[in-house]
Motif scaffolding. Sequence first.
Motif, PDB file in Angstrom:
ATOM      1  N   SER A 184      27.188 -27.617 -14.710  1.00 26.86           N
ATOM      2  CA  SER A 184      26.332 -26.701 -13.959  1.00 26.86           C
ATOM      3  C   SER A 184      26.066 -27.241 -12.559  1.00 26.86           C
ATOM      4  CB  SER A 184      25.015 -26.489 -14.701  1.00 26.86           C
ATOM      5  OG  SER A 184      24.245 -27.677 -14.643  1.00 26.86           O
ATOM      6  N   ALA A 185      25.568 -26.363 -11.707  1.00 28.58           N
ATOM      7  CA  ALA A 185      25.264 -26.749 -10.329  1.00 28.58           C
ATOM      8  C   ALA A 185      24.108 -27.735 -10.283  1.00 28.58           C
ATOM      9  CB  ALA A 185      24.939 -25.509  -9.512  1.00 28.58           C
ATOM     10  N   MET A 186      23.153 -27.589 -11.216  1.00 27.70           N
ATOM     11  CA  MET A 186      22.014 -28.507 -11.230  1.00 27.70           C
ATOM     12  C   MET A 186      22.457 -29.919 -11.602  1.00 27.70           C
ATOM     13  SD  MET A 186      19.600 -26.763 -10.212  1.00 27.70           S
ATOM     14  CE  MET A 186      17.943 -27.105 -10.720  1.00 27.70           C
ATOM     15  N   ALA A 187      23.440 -30.034 -12.495  1.00 29.44           N
ATOM     16  CA  ALA A 187      23.920 -31.354 -12.890  1.00 29.44           C
ATOM     17  C   ALA A 187      24.726 -31.989 -11.759  1.00 29.44           C
ATOM     18  CB  ALA A 187      24.762 -31.250 -14.152  1.00 29.44           C
ATOM     19  N   ALA A 188      25.364 -31.161 -10.927  1.00 29.15           N
ATOM     20  CA  ALA A 188      26.188 -31.694  -9.844  1.00 29.15           C
ATOM     21  C   ALA A 188      25.360 -32.024  -8.601  1.00 29.15           C
ATOM     22  CB  ALA A 188      27.277 -30.685  -9.479  1.00 29.15           C
ATOM     23  N   ALA A 189      24.136 -31.512  -8.516  1.00 29.25           N
ATOM     24  CA  ALA A 189      23.327 -31.708  -7.319  1.00 29.25           C
ATOM     25  C   ALA A 189      23.052 -33.176  -6.997  1.00 29.25           C
ATOM     26  CB  ALA A 189      22.023 -30.931  -7.440  1.00 29.25           C
ATOM     27  N   PRO A 190      22.651 -34.024  -7.969  1.00 25.12           N
ATOM     28  CA  PRO A 190      22.411 -35.423  -7.598  1.00 25.12           C
ATOM     29  C   PRO A 190      23.672 -36.127  -7.117  1.00 25.12           C
ATOM     30  CG  PRO A 190      21.395 -34.921  -9.701  1.00 25.12           C
ATOM     31  CD  PRO A 190      22.235 -33.750  -9.323  1.00 25.12           C
ATOM     32  N   GLN A 191      24.808 -35.775  -7.718  1.00 25.86           N
ATOM     33  CA  GLN A 191      26.057 -36.402  -7.306  1.00 25.86           C
ATOM     34  C   GLN A 191      26.387 -36.004  -5.868  1.00 25.86           C
ATOM     35  OE1 GLN A 191      29.451 -35.012  -9.425  1.00 25.86           O
ATOM     36  NE2 GLN A 191      30.869 -36.357  -8.369  1.00 25.86           N
ATOM     37  N   LEU A 192      26.204 -34.736  -5.528  1.00 28.11           N
ATOM     38  CA  LEU A 192      26.501 -34.280  -4.183  1.00 28.11           C
ATOM     39  C   LEU A 192      25.498 -34.819  -3.180  1.00 28.11           C
ATOM     40  CD1 LEU A 192      27.501 -30.576  -4.865  1.00 28.11           C
ATOM     41  CD2 LEU A 192      29.006 -32.505  -4.388  1.00 28.11           C
ATOM     42  N   LEU A 251      31.642 -34.460   0.348  1.00 26.00           N
ATOM     43  CA  LEU A 251      31.264 -33.174  -0.224  1.00 26.00           C
ATOM     44  C   LEU A 251      32.483 -32.317  -0.522  1.00 26.00           C
ATOM     45  CD1 LEU A 251      28.175 -32.271   1.961  1.00 26.00           C
ATOM     46  CD2 LEU A 251      28.181 -32.908  -0.443  1.00 26.00           C
ATOM     47  N   VAL A 252      33.443 -32.309   0.391  1.00 28.80           N
ATOM     48  CA  VAL A 252      34.656 -31.519   0.187  1.00 28.80           C
ATOM     49  C   VAL A 252      35.446 -32.067  -0.996  1.00 28.80           C
ATOM     50  CG1 VAL A 252      36.874 -30.884   1.217  1.00 28.80           C
ATOM     51  CG2 VAL A 252      34.785 -30.754   2.564  1.00 28.80           C
ATOM     52  N   GLN A 253      35.553 -33.386  -1.094  1.00 22.61           N
ATOM     53  CA  GLN A 253      36.275 -33.990  -2.209  1.00 22.61           C
ATOM     54  C   GLN A 253      35.577 -33.712  -3.539  1.00 22.61           C
ATOM     55  OE1 GLN A 253      36.500 -38.065  -1.009  1.00 22.61           O
ATOM     56  NE2 GLN A 253      38.419 -37.792   0.119  1.00 22.61           N
ATOM     57  N   ALA A 254      34.261 -33.786  -3.552  1.00 23.70           N
ATOM     58  CA  ALA A 254      33.521 -33.499  -4.777  1.00 23.70           C
ATOM     59  C   ALA A 254      33.709 -32.046  -5.189  1.00 23.70           C
ATOM     60  CB  ALA A 254      32.042 -33.810  -4.581  1.00 23.70           C
ATOM     61  N   HIS A 255      33.699 -31.151  -4.210  1.00 22.15           N
ATOM     62  CA  HIS A 255      33.905 -29.728  -4.506  1.00 22.15           C
ATOM     63  C   HIS A 255      35.319 -29.496  -5.041  1.00 22.15           C
ATOM     64  CE1 HIS A 255      33.268 -25.443  -4.278  1.00 22.15           C
ATOM     65  NE2 HIS A 255      34.377 -25.322  -3.578  1.00 22.15           N
ATOM     66  N   THR A 270      37.228 -31.657  -6.601  1.00 23.75           N
ATOM     67  CA  THR A 270      37.299 -32.234  -7.932  1.00 23.75           C
ATOM     68  C   THR A 270      36.658 -31.297  -8.952  1.00 23.75           C
ATOM     69  OG1 THR A 270      37.168 -34.436  -6.963  1.00 23.75           O
ATOM     70  CG2 THR A 270      36.728 -34.261  -9.316  1.00 23.75           C
ATOM     71  N   GLU A 271      35.549 -30.694  -8.594  1.00 23.69           N
ATOM     72  CA  GLU A 271      34.860 -29.755  -9.483  1.00 23.69           C
ATOM     73  C   GLU A 271      35.730 -28.530  -9.747  1.00 23.69           C
ATOM     74  OE1 GLU A 271      31.850 -29.047 -11.995  1.00 23.69           O
ATOM     75  OE2 GLU A 271      31.917 -30.758 -10.644  1.00 23.69           O
ATOM     76  N   LYS A 272      36.391 -28.027  -8.711  1.00 24.18           N
ATOM     77  CA  LYS A 272      37.280 -26.873  -8.870  1.00 24.18           C
ATOM     78  C   LYS A 272      38.468 -27.212  -9.762  1.00 24.18           C
ATOM     79  CE  LYS A 272      35.303 -23.640  -6.610  1.00 24.18           C
ATOM     80  NZ  LYS A 272      34.797 -22.483  -7.301  1.00 24.18           N
ATOM     81  N   GLN A 273      38.991 -28.438  -9.647  1.00 22.66           N
ATOM     82  CA  GLN A 273      40.103 -28.857 -10.504  1.00 22.66           C
ATOM     83  C   GLN A 273      39.662 -28.926 -11.958  1.00 22.66           C
ATOM     84  OE1 GLN A 273      41.264 -32.533  -8.719  1.00 22.66           O
ATOM     85  NE2 GLN A 273      42.592 -31.570  -7.199  1.00 22.66           N
ATOM     86  N   GLU A 276      37.248 -27.137 -13.361  1.00 20.94           N
ATOM     87  CA  GLU A 276      37.089 -25.760 -13.823  1.00 20.94           C
ATOM     88  C   GLU A 276      38.440 -25.123 -14.125  1.00 20.94           C
ATOM     89  OE1 GLU A 276      34.852 -23.479 -11.053  1.00 20.94           O
ATOM     90  OE2 GLU A 276      32.993 -24.594 -11.402  1.00 20.94           O
ATOM     91  N   ALA A 277      39.421 -25.373 -13.267  1.00 18.62           N
ATOM     92  CA  ALA A 277      40.741 -24.798 -13.484  1.00 18.62           C
ATOM     93  C   ALA A 277      41.402 -25.372 -14.734  1.00 18.62           C
ATOM     94  CB  ALA A 277      41.623 -25.038 -12.262  1.00 18.62           C
ATOM     95  N   ALA A 278      41.208 -26.660 -14.971  1.00 17.47           N
ATOM     96  CA  ALA A 278      41.804 -27.293 -16.143  1.00 17.47           C
ATOM     97  C   ALA A 278      41.146 -26.821 -17.440  1.00 17.47           C
ATOM     98  CB  ALA A 278      41.700 -28.812 -16.028  1.00 17.47           C
ATOM     99  N   SER A 279      39.860 -26.564 -17.403  1.00 20.16           N
ATOM    100  CA  SER A 279      39.160 -26.152 -18.618  1.00 20.16           C
ATOM    101  C   SER A 279      39.232 -24.650 -18.841  1.00 20.16           C
ATOM    102  CB  SER A 279      37.698 -26.589 -18.565  1.00 20.16           C
ATOM    103  OG  SER A 279      37.030 -25.890 -17.537  1.00 20.16           O
ATOM    104  N   GLY A 280      39.670 -23.880 -17.857  1.00 19.84           N
ATOM    105  CA  GLY A 280      39.758 -22.438 -17.993  1.00 19.84           C
ATOM    106  C   GLY A 280      38.445 -21.724 -17.746  1.00 19.84           C
ATOM    107  N   VAL A 281      37.416 -22.453 -17.345  1.00 13.55           N
ATOM    108  CA  VAL A 281      36.110 -21.843 -17.079  1.00 13.55           C
ATOM    109  C   VAL A 281      36.153 -21.147 -15.720  1.00 13.55           C
ATOM    110  CG1 VAL A 281      33.672 -22.327 -16.697  1.00 13.55           C
ATOM    111  CG2 VAL A 281      34.934 -23.577 -18.432  1.00 13.55           C
ATOM    112  N   GLY A 282      35.561 -19.974 -15.643  1.00 15.40           N
ATOM    113  CA  GLY A 282      35.471 -19.283 -14.372  1.00 15.40           C
ATOM    114  C   GLY A 282      36.624 -18.354 -14.080  1.00 15.40           C
ATOM    115  N   LYS A 283      37.541 -18.153 -15.012  1.00 16.72           N
ATOM    116  CA  LYS A 283      38.663 -17.250 -14.790  1.00 16.72           C
ATOM    117  C   LYS A 283      38.410 -15.954 -15.530  1.00 16.72           C
ATOM    118  CE  LYS A 283      42.188 -20.594 -13.861  1.00 16.72           C
ATOM    119  NZ  LYS A 283      43.602 -20.824 -13.910  1.00 16.72           N
ATOM    120  N   GLN A 284      37.811 -14.991 -14.843  1.00 18.06           N
ATOM    121  CA  GLN A 284      37.515 -13.719 -15.468  1.00 18.06           C
ATOM    122  C   GLN A 284      38.495 -12.645 -15.055  1.00 18.06           C
ATOM    123  OE1 GLN A 284      33.473 -12.860 -14.488  1.00 18.06           O
ATOM    124  NE2 GLN A 284      32.686 -14.243 -16.027  1.00 18.06           N
TER     125      GLN A 284
END
Length: 85
Positions: A2-10, A19-23, A25-28, A30-38
């Motif tokens: 979730s975004a709340m869990a990623a906030a301290p890391q960012l 910030l760009v690298q963290a973003h 990594t997060e997108k990778q 999501e893509a690997a887990s299949g989350v967010g593909k509607q």
Amino acid sequence: RSAMAAAPQLASQNTAIGLVQAHATEKQREAASGVGKQGTVLGVVFPCMANILGVLLFLRMPWIVGKAGVLASFCLVGCGCMCTF
């Protein structure tokens, strides 16, 4: 994650590159887990149609109550909610 869990890391990364690298990594992840593909239909068309139909129902509610009555209006709204959820 979730975004709340990623906030301290960012927040701990002070540079724009971090910030760009963290973003990225997060997108990778999501893509690997299949989350967010509607897709287009589930992600765009259905939410937009639900919003449009909800506005129409809201604007037409006095007319529906006047024509059908209070009890029938509750039944119609209940059927619409059962279809939505």
